[in-house]
Design a protein around this motif. Structure first.
Motif, PDB file in Angstrom:
ATOM      1  N   PHE A  22       0.828  -1.201   0.000  1.00  0.00           N
ATOM      2  CA  PHE A  22       0.000   0.000   0.000  1.00  0.00           C
ATOM      3  C   PHE A  22       0.874   1.268   0.000  1.00  0.00           C
ATOM      4  N   LYS A  23       1.951   1.254   0.775  1.00  0.00           N
ATOM      5  CA  LYS A  23       2.852   2.408   0.804  1.00  0.00           C
ATOM      6  C   LYS A  23       3.510   2.611  -0.549  1.00  0.00           C
ATOM      7  N   ILE A  24       3.874   1.506  -1.226  1.00  0.00           N
ATOM      8  CA  ILE A  24       4.484   1.624  -2.548  1.00  0.00           C
ATOM      9  C   ILE A  24       3.486   2.208  -3.546  1.00  0.00           C
ATOM     10  N   TRP A  25       2.241   1.690  -3.479  1.00  0.00           N
ATOM     11  CA  TRP A  25       1.205   2.208  -4.395  1.00  0.00           C
ATOM     12  C   TRP A  25       0.939   3.677  -4.126  1.00  0.00           C
ATOM     13  N   LEU A  26       0.889   4.099  -2.857  1.00  0.00           N
ATOM     14  CA  LEU A  26       0.646   5.481  -2.508  1.00  0.00           C
ATOM     15  C   LEU A  26       1.789   6.375  -2.985  1.00  0.00           C
ATOM     16  N   TYR A  27       3.008   5.878  -2.872  1.00  0.00           N
ATOM     17  CA  TYR A  27       4.166   6.641  -3.331  1.00  0.00           C
ATOM     18  C   TYR A  27       4.109   6.841  -4.849  1.00  0.00           C
ATOM     19  N   ARG A  28       3.804   5.760  -5.569  1.00  0.00           N
ATOM     20  CA  ARG A  28       3.719   5.876  -7.030  1.00  0.00           C
ATOM     21  C   ARG A  28       2.585   6.806  -7.456  1.00  0.00           C
ATOM     22  N   PHE A  29       1.471   6.727  -6.754  1.00  0.00           N
ATOM     23  CA  PHE A  29       0.342   7.597  -7.070  1.00  0.00           C
ATOM     24  C   PHE A  29       0.710   9.061  -6.825  1.00  0.00           C
ATOM     25  N   ASP A  30       1.457   9.309  -5.765  1.00  0.00           N
ATOM     26  CA  ASP A  30       1.838  10.677  -5.416  1.00  0.00           C
ATOM     27  C   ASP A  30       2.849  11.241  -6.396  1.00  0.00           C
ATOM     28  N   THR A  31       3.771  10.425  -6.867  1.00  0.00           N
ATOM     29  CA  THR A  31       4.843  10.918  -7.729  1.00  0.00           C
ATOM     30  C   THR A  31       4.503  10.858  -9.211  1.00  0.00           C
ATOM     31  N   LYS A  32       3.643   9.958  -9.642  1.00  0.00           N
ATOM     32  CA  LYS A  32       3.388   9.773 -11.068  1.00  0.00           C
ATOM     33  C   LYS A  32       1.993  10.208 -11.513  1.00  0.00           C
ATOM     34  N   THR A  33       1.029  10.221 -10.622  1.00  0.00           N
ATOM     35  CA  THR A  33      -0.339  10.547 -11.010  1.00  0.00           C
ATOM     36  C   THR A  33      -0.752  11.944 -10.570  1.00  0.00           C
ATOM     37  N   ILE A  34      -0.391  12.322  -9.351  1.00  0.00           N
ATOM     38  CA  ILE A  34      -0.800  13.621  -8.824  1.00  0.00           C
ATOM     39  C   ILE A  34      -0.342  14.781  -9.712  1.00  0.00           C
ATOM     40  N   PRO A  35       0.900  14.783 -10.242  1.00  0.00           N
ATOM     41  CA  PRO A  35       1.284  15.907 -11.118  1.00  0.00           C
ATOM     42  C   PRO A  35       0.367  16.070 -12.326  1.00  0.00           C
ATOM     43  N   TYR A  36      -0.063  14.946 -12.926  1.00  0.00           N
ATOM     44  CA  TYR A  36      -0.967  15.035 -14.078  1.00  0.00           C
ATOM     45  C   TYR A  36      -2.338  15.562 -13.670  1.00  0.00           C
ATOM     46  N   ILE A  37      -2.769  15.227 -12.474  1.00  0.00           N
ATOM     47  CA  ILE A  37      -4.055  15.739 -11.996  1.00  0.00           C
ATOM     48  C   ILE A  37      -3.979  17.256 -11.813  1.00  0.00           C
ATOM     49  N   PHE A  38      -2.835  17.753 -11.317  1.00  0.00           N
ATOM     50  CA  PHE A  38      -2.681  19.184 -11.089  1.00  0.00           C
ATOM     51  C   PHE A  38      -2.661  19.977 -12.394  1.00  0.00           C
ATOM     52  N   ILE A  39      -2.022  19.422 -13.438  1.00  0.00           N
ATOM     53  CA  ILE A  39      -1.927  20.163 -14.700  1.00  0.00           C
ATOM     54  C   ILE A  39      -3.084  19.865 -15.644  1.00  0.00           C
ATOM     55  N   ALA A  40      -3.937  18.908 -15.295  1.00  0.00           N
ATOM     56  CA  ALA A  40      -5.049  18.535 -16.172  1.00  0.00           C
ATOM     57  C   ALA A  40      -6.005  19.697 -16.435  1.00  0.00           C
ATOM     58  N   PRO A  41      -6.353  20.544 -15.435  1.00  0.00           N
ATOM     59  CA  PRO A  41      -7.278  21.649 -15.740  1.00  0.00           C
ATOM     60  C   PRO A  41      -6.798  22.560 -16.856  1.00  0.00           C
ATOM     61  N   PHE A  42      -5.496  22.809 -16.924  1.00  0.00           N
ATOM     62  CA  PHE A  42      -4.986  23.667 -18.000  1.00  0.00           C
ATOM     63  C   PHE A  42      -5.243  23.045 -19.361  1.00  0.00           C
ATOM     64  N   PHE A  43      -4.928  21.754 -19.508  1.00  0.00           N
ATOM     65  CA  PHE A  43      -5.098  21.108 -20.798  1.00  0.00           C
ATOM     66  C   PHE A  43      -6.569  20.950 -21.159  1.00  0.00           C
ATOM     67  N   VAL A  44      -7.416  20.762 -20.165  1.00  0.00           N
ATOM     68  CA  VAL A  44      -8.854  20.686 -20.440  1.00  0.00           C
ATOM     69  C   VAL A  44      -9.358  22.032 -20.963  1.00  0.00           C
ATOM     70  N   LEU A  45      -8.972  23.116 -20.290  1.00  0.00           N
ATOM     71  CA  LEU A  45      -9.382  24.445 -20.738  1.00  0.00           C
ATOM     72  C   LEU A  45      -8.774  24.791 -22.092  1.00  0.00           C
ATOM     73  N   PHE A  46      -7.520  24.380 -22.304  1.00  0.00           N
ATOM     74  CA  PHE A  46      -6.880  24.649 -23.603  1.00  0.00           C
ATOM     75  C   PHE A  46      -7.582  23.883 -24.721  1.00  0.00           C
ATOM     76  N   ALA A  47      -7.978  22.635 -24.450  1.00  0.00           N
ATOM     77  CA  ALA A  47      -8.678  21.860 -25.473  1.00  0.00           C
ATOM     78  C   ALA A  47     -10.023  22.480 -25.823  1.00  0.00           C
ATOM     79  N   ILE A  48     -10.702  23.055 -24.821  1.00  0.00           N
ATOM     80  CA  ILE A  48     -12.029  23.625 -25.056  1.00  0.00           C
ATOM     81  C   ILE A  48     -11.935  24.992 -25.726  1.00  0.00           C
ATOM     82  N   PHE A  49     -11.084  25.864 -25.171  1.00  0.00           N
ATOM     83  CA  PHE A  49     -11.037  27.248 -25.635  1.00  0.00           C
ATOM     84  C   PHE A  49      -9.870  27.535 -26.575  1.00  0.00           C
ATOM     85  N   GLY A  50      -8.946  26.605 -26.745  1.00  0.00           N
ATOM     86  CA  GLY A  50      -7.810  26.827 -27.622  1.00  0.00           C
ATOM     87  C   GLY A  50      -7.756  25.882 -28.793  1.00  0.00           C
ATOM     88  N   LEU A  51      -7.732  24.595 -28.527  1.00  0.00           N
ATOM     89  CA  LEU A  51      -7.580  23.610 -29.594  1.00  0.00           C
ATOM     90  C   LEU A  51      -8.836  23.490 -30.448  1.00  0.00           C
TER      91      LEU A  51
END
Length: 326
Positions: A22-51
């Protein structure tokens, strides 16, 4: 038998192996998934209003879409693009855009580099000087353009008053809007006034990161201030120089506000009586919202987009080579 031996083991405790997984899974989620979640709003807004607008504009450029004749809407293919090749208004606007772009971008970046080099030295009231050169950038573009329109007016304009001091235009005042060269200089002056301070502060922030020991060693070797600027400073702040070149290219080729407000009849978007300072952005606005030909205006937009990509790439490559990066 003791009470400790009779006590049952706790049921909520997880096995050590399961806890470590569980600690390994939590570490991987924190280091590999959380950054994409944080930057996802920008790409969603860019896809809607830019792309999406970019893709939709490309589709519109392949259609015959006129707001005044909605019944004639249909597939046009590349007819709008082939029409550009023989459109004298488009080539005139393209020449005006590049003329104003050269007169504004080249002096703008060179003067900004000189000012940043001066501000990088020990001066009295450094903070006030740095704030002062940024004030033009903080001024609303419409307000500053209207002031410059009065400054470059034919009658009672301060620009003609300055020219009269050197004996030019005393009999016949210069009409800055009448000729290509004079209108280009006036509009380029507006652009330079607004953006020189902004680029100077970008260069200054990069110069602050250069170690002082480098300049001291160059001075010991006999290098003067001018040689230090071009041999040391410019190569070491090359990424910022490339950034400002690309940014100025994009802004210069999309120039709209200054020539629009400089015109005596801004609503026409004609760029003067003979289209002498009409830019591509003005022409796109005129074709799309005055002539109501959205399909042709969309084709012009994509042509401008491709031109900006090509010119920005060439400018970035030349800047890198001048800076010593091969």
């Amino acid at each position: 038998m003791s009470l400790t031996q009779l006590r049952p083991p706790p049921q909520h405790a997880a096995p050590p192996a399961q806890h470590s997984k569980f600690k390994i899974w939590l570490y991987r989620f924190d280091t590999k998934t959380i950054p994409y979640i944080f930057i996802a709003p920008f790409f969603v807004l860019f896809a809607i209003f830019g792309l999406f607008p970019i893709v939709y504009n490309a589709v519109v450029s392949l259609r015959t879409w006129r707001l005044d004749e909605p019944d004639k809407d249909g597939w046009a293919g590349f007819a709008n693009y082939t029409k550009l090749l023989t459109d004298s208004d488009f080539w005139n606007a393209l020449g005006n855009t590049f003329g104003i772009f050269i007169l504004s971008t080249v002096p703008q970046l060179l003067i900004a580099l000189m000012i940043a080099n001066l501000l990088n030295r020990k001066l009295r009231a450094q903070t006030w000087w740095r704030i002062g050169i940024l004030l033009p950038y903080l001024t609303p573009v419409v307000a500053s353009t209207l002031v410059f329109a009065v400054f470059f007016s034919r009658d009672n304009g301060m620009a003609n008053w300055f020219l009269s001091l050197v004996g030019y235009g005393q009999e016949q005042p210069l009409d800055w809007r009448a000729e290509k060269w004079s209108s280009w200089i006036a509009i380029a002056t507006m652009v330079n006034w607004k953006w020189i301070g902004y680029n100077a502060l970008l260069y200054l922030s990069a110069m602050q990161a250069i170690p002082k020991d480098v300049y001291e060693a160059a001075a010991v070797d006999g290098a003067g201030p001018w040689r230090q600027l071009w041999r040391i400073t410019v190569p070491m702040i090359q990424p910022v120089v490339v950034f400002t070149v690309i940014l100025s290219t994009i802004g210069g080729l999309q120039l709209f506000n200054e020539p629009m407000m400089f015109d005596e009849n801004p609503q026409s978007a004609s760029g003067g009586s003979a289209h002498q300072f009409q830019t591509i952005a003005q022409l796109i606005y005129k074709v799309g919202w005055k002539d109501l030909d959205l399909g042709y205006a969309a084709a012009m937009s994509w042509a401008l987009f491709l031109i900006i990509l090509i010119v920005a790439g060439i400018n970035a490559s030349l800047t890198k080579r001048i800076g010593g990066d091969r």
